[in-house]
Scaffold this active site. Sequence first.
Site, mmCIF file in Angstrom:
data_model
loop_
_atom_site.group_PDB
_atom_site.id
_atom_site.type_symbol
_atom_site.label_atom_id
_atom_site.label_comp_id
_atom_site.label_asym_id
_atom_site.label_seq_id
_atom_site.Cartn_x
_atom_site.Cartn_y
_atom_site.Cartn_z
ATOM 1 N N SER A 44 45.085 22.493 12.547
ATOM 2 C CA SER A 44 44.910 21.667 11.352
ATOM 3 C C SER A 44 44.825 22.472 10.062
ATOM 4 C CB SER A 44 43.646 20.807 11.495
ATOM 5 O OG SER A 44 42.509 21.610 11.770
ATOM 6 N N GLY A 82 44.279 19.807 15.733
ATOM 7 C CA GLY A 82 43.635 19.789 17.037
ATOM 8 C C GLY A 82 44.252 20.722 18.054
ATOM 9 N N ASN A 111 40.002 25.733 17.221
ATOM 10 C CA ASN A 111 39.673 24.643 18.147
ATOM 11 C C ASN A 111 39.215 25.173 19.499
ATOM 12 O OD1 ASN A 111 40.281 22.306 16.482
ATOM 13 N ND2 ASN A 111 42.408 22.960 16.606
ATOM 14 N N ASP A 192 33.886 17.844 5.809
ATOM 15 C CA ASP A 192 33.559 18.263 7.172
ATOM 16 C C ASP A 192 33.159 19.728 7.248
ATOM 17 O OD1 ASP A 192 35.969 19.626 6.897
ATOM 18 O OD2 ASP A 192 37.058 18.378 8.325
ATOM 19 N N HIS A 195 37.713 22.214 6.897
ATOM 20 C CA HIS A 195 39.091 22.213 6.398
ATOM 21 C C HIS A 195 39.133 22.386 4.886
ATOM 22 C CE1 HIS A 195 39.295 19.954 10.239
ATOM 23 N NE2 HIS A 195 40.398 20.663 10.388
#
Length: 216
Positions: A44, A82, A111, A192, A195
């Site tokens: 991502s 992801g 991830n 979050d 990112h």
Amino acid sequence: MYRAMWKGRTALMVWMLAALLLAPLLACAKGAAPANAVLVVGDSLSAAHNIPAESGWVNLLQQRVKQQVKPAPAIINASISGETTAGALTRLPGLLAKHRPAVVVIELGGNDALRGLTPVQLRGNLEKMIVASQKAGAKVLLLGIDVPPNYGPAYRQRLKDVYAGLASQYKVPLLPFLLDGVALQPGLMQADGLHPTAAAQPRVLDNVWPHLKPLL
């Protein structure tokens, strides 16, 4: 008799010459990528997560190479939000065969860490990707990642050692931390905390560019 043989040989030579001339055109017609393509395989952080696609650093990279590199390579973004190293490793052979890249940029591992994959497993998957890319004739750029401080200094150091060790062993350039100067900076990270925002993407590209440009 000899005249017939000469005519046959001439026809064969004409056919072979035509085939050689038409081969590049047929390859283009089939959508073959140019030989100097750059393939970005990431997660991502490279897939413009939750921001406009045109704002992502990979898209900005395409604009920069058009301005600074002649002939400009095609930038192929095969990043998926992801994505893990295991998933990318499964996809990589097909990507290499389809695009025939001159450079493969590997941006993976975040991830894996968030899902608790051990650094040993992470290293094994990244190593296989590097080897496969090099066997396909591509240069490799490795982009390192980091995890939040709550993972502990020991685990974070083991992650850093994975990237540094692979870069040293396989003689590939390494950007130790993709989000250097971006992570934890107000306004540059999304809510979050994982990112980067659209405003941060030019800085992310500036981190990558000095390591990528010499490979082009």
